[in-house]
Design an enzyme around this catalytic site. Structure first.
Site, PDB file in Angstrom:
ATOM      1  N   SER A  34       2.442   4.293  74.634  1.00 25.09           N
ATOM      2  CA  SER A  34       3.769   4.130  75.188  1.00 25.09           C
ATOM      3  C   SER A  34       4.288   5.364  75.928  1.00 25.09           C
ATOM      4  O   SER A  34       5.247   5.251  76.693  1.00 25.09           O
ATOM      5  CB  SER A  34       4.737   3.772  74.059  1.00 25.09           C
ATOM      6  OG  SER A  34       4.851   4.850  73.143  1.00 25.09           O
ATOM      7  N   LYS A  65       9.715  12.883  76.571  1.00 26.28           N
ATOM      8  CA  LYS A  65       9.753  11.414  76.467  1.00 26.28           C
ATOM      9  C   LYS A  65      11.171  10.973  76.117  1.00 26.28           C
ATOM     10  O   LYS A  65      11.860  11.651  75.342  1.00 26.28           O
ATOM     11  CB  LYS A  65       8.763  10.973  75.382  1.00 26.28           C
ATOM     12  CG  LYS A  65       8.558   9.469  75.267  1.00 26.28           C
ATOM     13  CD  LYS A  65       7.479   9.167  74.217  1.00 26.28           C
ATOM     14  CE  LYS A  65       7.213   7.677  74.075  1.00 26.28           C
ATOM     15  NZ  LYS A  65       6.165   7.375  73.076  1.00 26.28           N
ATOM     16  N   SER A 123      -0.115   6.498  71.119  1.00 26.68           N
ATOM     17  CA  SER A 123       0.724   6.617  72.320  1.00 26.68           C
ATOM     18  C   SER A 123       0.680   7.954  73.037  1.00 26.68           C
ATOM     19  O   SER A 123       1.251   8.088  74.105  1.00 26.68           O
ATOM     20  CB  SER A 123       2.170   6.297  71.975  1.00 26.68           C
ATOM     21  OG  SER A 123       2.309   4.903  71.907  1.00 26.68           O
TER      22      SER A 123
END
Ligand code: GLN
Length: 481
Positions: A151, A76, A175
């Site tokens: 997210s 990420k 997330s």
């Protein structure tokens, strides 16, 4: 053989037997990224040359290889990888290159993993759909008109689309688990303190954890084991001995006591997701565990407490992005205050500004007691409530989300609807316990997820239950890309 279709434990055993080279594996995934990422938009950055070079090195050094030797992993874009961008999904950080590795990345490299690139996310990890990325929205591989969740939407979509077998995300309020559920894969948020956050851009420091994504529970155990454990660079990490979740994985859950909270089954839960959860109860019972309905009365307060605590901490953590130390500097500023104002106004997107305003408000002198301190008291009560349940039960199950993935654009105008996505995931962060989401079926062709929550540091317990359910269901979650 299309190597990208294999799980990492399958690739690992072929590599160990000498039947395969990491270079072939990495080439297969890079090709897959080229083929499907134009549709899915999961990657913000792919490091083709370095990945191939590192794969070659792993092949030359196979005998000394670690747990993930020669296996590709995606990261990420809020977790620092030396020499790669770390935008956090924000225009503010465009062009920033991380000068060091986050501890989790160091550990991955020590275990021989090949870092393929950086994955899309909601700006500064605030959001539930990846639509708040300042670059582009990521699409759900099961239906390109729908969101992958957020997210960590890029991390989940890339694994679901088989662009990479494993990835890392972060989970402050859901997330990792929510996008795992939306994309039909497995995702784990470990116990607070199990995995180092050194080198991870902070959002809500008392809630944030790095989490793992994979296409099955065995892979999840492998990846989580590789990155967990004490780190002297993060004083919140726990000093207990590292558990080998991969070797310890088994599906024998006979005699386990599982709880299901009535308070998770109220308004907002779609009929399809409710029916699916009831089916999961039967699957768990068939595996020899018992299931009881219990009360978790404070569930209703979790979401409010979460948005107060996480925004308060975010407003403080994001103060460092001022155009001087970090982030793009605004031009034509009159003085230093004007420079801060302009840089932050231009650099942050609307959702991030909303959280900073909310956070500053609840921390302000006049409202601190009414909101922030009250939220901290609620957190303590929620923690006590979970501790009490785990005196008598091995795990708690719930749906991961109230509905399957929604359409792109459906919730961007209605902020509360977006926040409500996290209703079943935020209590876990508030309590600090571990939880895993695994695919539990489909509703109108879209994946649904089962969330399994466990006691502090009992990652092995919840992964074993997840493994048992997964093996019983034997679902095919391959997207029709
Ligand atoms: N969707 C939640 C939020 O917007 C959770 C985010 C996260 O876990 N990083 O805050």
């Amino acid at each position: 053989m299309d190597l990208y279709k294999l799980k990492s434990h399958e690739l690992k055993s072929l590599l160990e037997k000498g039947e395969l080279k990491s270079e072939e594996i990495v080439s297969s995934f890079l090709q897959r990224i080229e083929d499907v990422d134009p549709k899915v938009s999961a990657f913000l950055y792919v490091d083709k040359e370095e990945s191939l070079k590192n794969a070659k090195k792993a092949d030359e050094n196979r005998e000394n290889g670690g747990l993930l030797s020669g296996i590709p992993v995606g990261i990420k874009d809020n977790i620092s990888v030396k020499g790669m961008q770390n935008t956090c999904g924000s225009k503010f950080m465009e062009g920033y290159i991380a000068p060091y590795d986050a501890t989790v990345v160091t550990k991955l490299k020590e275990e021989g993993a090949i870092i393929l690139g950086k994955l899309n996310m909601d700006e500064f990890a605030m959001g539930s759909s990846t639509e708040y990325s300042a670059y582009f929205p990521t699409k759900n591989p099961h239906d390109l008109d729908r969101v992958p969740g957020g997210s960590s939407g890029g991390s989940a979509a890339a694994v679901a689309a088989m662009e990479v077998p494993l990835s890392l995300g972060t989970d402050t309020g859901g997330s990792v688990r929510q996008p795992a559920s939306f994309c039909g894969i497995a995702g784990l948020k470990p116990t607070y303190g199990n995995i180092s956050r050194y080198g991870v851009t902070a959002f809500g420091s008392t809630l944030d954890q790095v989490g793992t994504f994979a296409r099955d529970v065995k892979d999840l155990a492998l990846l989580t084991t590789s990155i967990s454990g004490y780190d002297r660079m993060d004083f919140t990490t726990n000093q207990r001995d590292k558990v080998d979740l991969y070797t310890g994985l088994n599906r024998d859950i006979r005699g386990k006591k599982i709880a299901i909270a009535k308070d998770f089954l109220g308004e907002g839960l779609s009929d399809g997701a409710r029916k699916n959860l009831m089916d999961m109860i039967e699957v768990i019972k068939d595996n020899g565990a018992s299931v009881d309905f219990i009360d978790l009365k404070l569930t209703d307060y979790s979401l409010a407490a979460y948005y107060i605590i996480s925004s308060a901490e975010a407003s403080s953590n994001l103060a460092r992005f001022d155009g001087i130390r970090y982030g793009k500097r605004a031009e034509k500023a009159k003085d230093v205050i004007d420079l801060y104002n302009k840089s932050r106004s231009e650099g942050f997107g609307a959702e991030v500004k909303r959280r900073i305003m909310l956070g500053t408000y609840v921390l302000s002198a006049g409202y601190y007691d009414a909101y922030y301190s009250k939220a901290l008291k609620v957190r303590k009560l929620i923690q006590d409530e979970y501790k009490e349940i785990f005196r008598n039960y091995d795990a708690i199950i719930s749906p991961t989300t109230p509905t399957p993935a929604f359409k792109l654009g459906d919730n961007t105008e209605d902020i509360l609807a977006m926040y409500l996505n996290d209703i079943y995931t935020v209590p876990v962060n508030i309590a600090g316990i571990p939880a895993v989401s695994i695919p539990s079926g489909k509703l109108n062709g879209l994946p649904l997820g089962l969330q399994i929550m466990g006691n502090y540091f009992d990652e092995q317990g919840i992964l074993n239950i997840a493994h048992a359910v997964e093996q019983s269901l034997n679902l095919d979650m391959t997207p029709g890309l």
